[in-house]
Design a protein around this motif. Sequence first.
Motif, PDB file in Angstrom:
ATOM      1  N   VAL A  23      49.106  12.822 -40.974  1.00 15.30           N
ATOM      2  CA  VAL A  23      48.260  13.135 -41.242  1.00 15.30           C
ATOM      3  C   VAL A  23      47.660  15.007 -40.598  1.00 15.30           C
ATOM      4  CG1 VAL A  23      45.610  12.878 -39.951  1.00 15.30           C
ATOM      5  CG2 VAL A  23      47.674  10.983 -39.594  1.00 15.30           C
ATOM      6  N   VAL A  24      47.053  15.568 -42.301  1.00 16.32           N
ATOM      7  CA  VAL A  24      47.082  16.788 -42.164  1.00 16.32           C
ATOM      8  C   VAL A  24      45.627  17.430 -42.459  1.00 16.32           C
ATOM      9  CG1 VAL A  24      47.234  19.248 -44.122  1.00 16.32           C
ATOM     10  CG2 VAL A  24      49.622  17.033 -43.646  1.00 16.32           C
ATOM     11  N   TYR A  25      45.637  18.162 -40.974  1.00 17.12           N
ATOM     12  CA  TYR A  25      43.470  18.220 -40.947  1.00 17.12           C
ATOM     13  C   TYR A  25      43.140  20.157 -40.483  1.00 17.12           C
ATOM     14  CZ  TYR A  25      44.257  18.071 -35.812  1.00 17.12           C
ATOM     15  OH  TYR A  25      45.103  18.802 -34.976  1.00 17.12           O
ATOM     16  N   TYR A  26      42.416  20.446 -40.891  1.00 15.30           N
ATOM     17  CA  TYR A  26      41.612  21.700 -40.245  1.00 15.30           C
ATOM     18  C   TYR A  26      40.460  20.951 -39.614  1.00 15.30           C
ATOM     19  CZ  TYR A  26      39.185  25.759 -40.005  1.00 15.30           C
ATOM     20  OH  TYR A  26      38.960  27.156 -39.141  1.00 15.30           O
ATOM     21  N   ALA A  71      38.944  13.250 -35.373  1.00 15.32           N
ATOM     22  CA  ALA A  71      39.269  12.434 -35.670  1.00 15.32           C
ATOM     23  C   ALA A  71      40.228  11.674 -36.424  1.00 15.32           C
ATOM     24  CB  ALA A  71      37.918  12.163 -37.124  1.00 15.32           C
ATOM     25  N   ALA A  72      41.360  13.251 -36.251  1.00 13.15           N
ATOM     26  CA  ALA A  72      42.554  12.784 -36.565  1.00 13.15           C
ATOM     27  C   ALA A  72      43.820  11.772 -35.986  1.00 13.15           C
ATOM     28  CB  ALA A  72      43.335  13.899 -37.050  1.00 13.15           C
ATOM     29  N   ARG A  73      43.294  12.346 -34.550  1.00 13.26           N
ATOM     30  CA  ARG A  73      43.902  12.126 -33.655  1.00 13.26           C
ATOM     31  C   ARG A  73      43.533  10.105 -33.443  1.00 13.26           C
ATOM     32  NH1 ARG A  73      42.643  16.478 -30.832  1.00 13.26           N
ATOM     33  NH2 ARG A  73      40.472  15.536 -29.807  1.00 13.26           N
ATOM     34  N   VAL A  74      42.777   9.569 -33.813  1.00 13.14           N
ATOM     35  CA  VAL A  74      42.708   8.189 -33.680  1.00 13.14           C
ATOM     36  C   VAL A  74      42.154   7.529 -34.923  1.00 13.14           C
ATOM     37  CG1 VAL A  74      40.513   6.065 -34.186  1.00 13.14           C
ATOM     38  CG2 VAL A  74      39.911   8.303 -32.545  1.00 13.14           C
ATOM     39  N   THR A 110      47.575   4.461 -37.301  1.00  9.65           N
ATOM     40  CA  THR A 110      48.797   4.527 -38.232  1.00  9.65           C
ATOM     41  C   THR A 110      49.974   4.846 -37.886  1.00  9.65           C
ATOM     42  OG1 THR A 110      48.644   6.970 -39.151  1.00  9.65           O
ATOM     43  CG2 THR A 110      47.199   5.254 -39.799  1.00  9.65           C
ATOM     44  N   ASN A 111      50.077   5.209 -36.545  1.00 12.49           N
ATOM     45  CA  ASN A 111      51.479   5.559 -35.782  1.00 12.49           C
ATOM     46  C   ASN A 111      52.127   7.203 -36.612  1.00 12.49           C
ATOM     47  OD1 ASN A 111      53.353   5.431 -34.095  1.00 12.49           O
ATOM     48  ND2 ASN A 111      54.640   4.033 -35.369  1.00 12.49           N
ATOM     49  N   GLY A 112      51.151   7.546 -37.154  1.00 13.56           N
ATOM     50  CA  GLY A 112      51.710   8.487 -37.970  1.00 13.56           C
ATOM     51  C   GLY A 112      51.868   9.623 -36.974  1.00 13.56           C
ATOM     52  N   GLU A 113      52.490  11.347 -37.799  1.00 14.28           N
ATOM     53  CA  GLU A 113      52.114  12.156 -37.187  1.00 14.28           C
ATOM     54  C   GLU A 113      50.911  13.446 -37.927  1.00 14.28           C
ATOM     55  OE1 GLU A 113      56.420  13.730 -37.820  1.00 14.28           O
ATOM     56  OE2 GLU A 113      56.569  11.683 -37.595  1.00 14.28           O
ATOM     57  N   GLY A 114      50.868  14.038 -36.477  1.00  7.00           N
ATOM     58  CA  GLY A 114      49.963  15.036 -37.031  1.00  7.00           C
ATOM     59  C   GLY A 114      50.485  16.669 -37.413  1.00  7.00           C
ATOM     60  N   PHE A 115      49.549  17.344 -38.177  1.00  2.67           N
ATOM     61  CA  PHE A 115      49.560  19.019 -38.078  1.00  2.67           C
ATOM     62  C   PHE A 115      48.436  19.243 -38.730  1.00  2.67           C
ATOM     63  CE2 PHE A 115      50.410  22.775 -41.005  1.00  2.67           C
ATOM     64  CZ  PHE A 115      51.661  23.231 -40.247  1.00  2.67           C
ATOM     65  N   GLU A 116      47.790  20.181 -38.010  1.00  5.74           N
ATOM     66  CA  GLU A 116      46.970  21.419 -38.108  1.00  5.74           C
ATOM     67  C   GLU A 116      46.954  22.375 -38.618  1.00  5.74           C
ATOM     68  OE1 GLU A 116      42.921  22.853 -35.389  1.00  5.74           O
ATOM     69  OE2 GLU A 116      44.989  21.897 -34.335  1.00  5.74           O
ATOM     70  N   ARG A 122      45.294  10.053 -49.190  1.00  8.85           N
ATOM     71  CA  ARG A 122      43.954   9.862 -49.159  1.00  8.85           C
ATOM     72  C   ARG A 122      43.031  10.878 -48.657  1.00  8.85           C
ATOM     73  NH1 ARG A 122      43.783   3.195 -48.298  1.00  8.85           N
ATOM     74  NH2 ARG A 122      45.727   3.172 -49.390  1.00  8.85           N
ATOM     75  N   PHE A 123      42.038  10.904 -48.531  1.00  9.18           N
ATOM     76  CA  PHE A 123      41.357  12.073 -47.852  1.00  9.18           C
ATOM     77  C   PHE A 123      40.210  11.400 -46.740  1.00  9.18           C
ATOM     78  CE2 PHE A 123      42.345  14.252 -51.320  1.00  9.18           C
ATOM     79  CZ  PHE A 123      42.707  15.216 -51.246  1.00  9.18           C
ATOM     80  N   PHE A 124      39.550  11.940 -45.419  1.00  9.76           N
ATOM     81  CA  PHE A 124      38.838  11.587 -44.680  1.00  9.76           C
ATOM     82  C   PHE A 124      38.282  13.368 -44.373  1.00  9.76           C
ATOM     83  CE2 PHE A 124      42.182  12.563 -42.120  1.00  9.76           C
ATOM     84  CZ  PHE A 124      42.085  13.243 -40.412  1.00  9.76           C
ATOM     85  N   ALA A 125      36.786  13.061 -44.262  1.00  8.94           N
ATOM     86  CA  ALA A 125      36.143  13.901 -43.829  1.00  8.94           C
ATOM     87  C   ALA A 125      34.558  13.561 -43.034  1.00  8.94           C
ATOM     88  CB  ALA A 125      34.987  14.268 -45.337  1.00  8.94           C
ATOM     89  N   THR A 126      34.769  14.612 -41.672  1.00  9.20           N
ATOM     90  CA  THR A 126      33.398  14.922 -40.611  1.00  9.20           C
ATOM     91  C   THR A 126      32.451  14.893 -41.418  1.00  9.20           C
ATOM     92  OG1 THR A 126      34.389  16.351 -39.713  1.00  9.20           O
ATOM     93  CG2 THR A 126      35.473  14.486 -38.824  1.00  9.20           C
ATOM     94  N   SER A 127      31.513  14.819 -41.387  1.00  9.72           N
ATOM     95  CA  SER A 127      30.133  15.123 -41.738  1.00  9.72           C
ATOM     96  C   SER A 127      28.543  15.078 -41.379  1.00  9.72           C
ATOM     97  CB  SER A 127      29.749  14.491 -43.214  1.00  9.72           C
ATOM     98  OG  SER A 127      29.025  15.336 -43.757  1.00  9.72           O
ATOM     99  N   VAL A 128      27.655  15.491 -41.873  1.00  6.63           N
ATOM    100  CA  VAL A 128      26.744  15.519 -40.805  1.00  6.63           C
ATOM    101  C   VAL A 128      25.378  15.840 -41.460  1.00  6.63           C
ATOM    102  CG1 VAL A 128      27.149  16.519 -37.713  1.00  6.63           C
ATOM    103  CG2 VAL A 128      26.343  18.174 -39.578  1.00  6.63           C
ATOM    104  N   GLY A 129      25.789  15.606 -43.265  1.00  7.29           N
ATOM    105  CA  GLY A 129      24.875  16.302 -43.982  1.00  7.29           C
ATOM    106  C   GLY A 129      25.643  15.637 -45.560  1.00  7.29           C
TER     107      GLY A 129
END
Length: 149
Positions: free
Chosen positions: A6-9, A18-21, A26-32, A104-111
Motif C-alpha cells: 500500500v503506497v500512499y501520500y 485509510a491506508a492503515r485500514v 489485506t495483510n499488506g505492507e505500507g510505504f508513505e 488499484r487506486f484509492f482516494a480520500t475526498s470531501v469534494g
Amino acid sequence: MKKTLVVYYSKTGTTAAAARVIMAATNGEGFELKPVTPFPDDMYETSDVAAAQYQAHQLPELVSVPDITEYDQILIGTPTWSSRMATPVAAFVSQTVFADKEVRFFATSVGQTTGLIDDFTAQLLSGDQKQPLILTKRPTEAEIHDWLN
C-alpha cells in the motif's frame, strides 16, 4: 495469497488512516511517499502549488520510492487536491513501471472527484484495471474486500 504493498501520500493524516485500514484488511505492507520539499500548511496554498506543478509538468521530487518488484498487488492512495490526485502520488506513478502488477487506486475526498477519476484512468496502463475506491469516510473491512474482489 497476493503480496500487497500500500503506497500512499497523506498531508493531513486522512489518507494515512485509510491506508492503515487497507493494510490491515489485506495483510499488506505500507510505504508513505514524502516529497523532498514539504507542501505549505495552508491547503489553499498547497492547492496553488500543486496546480502550478501540474501546469508546468514538474511533479515534486520524492525522498524515496518503494521497490515494488516483490509485490503482486500495489494499492495506491491519494488525497484529492482540486479534483486531482496529489502531485506526490502522480510523481510516484509517473516514474514507476507496473508491468505484471495488479494496480488499484484509492482516494480520500470531501469534494469533486471528476478529474481524479480521469487521472486514475490515464494511469491504469497495465495490470488489473478496477475502479478506484473513493472514500469520504474511513473504510470498513467489508468495503475493502468488496473493492478488491
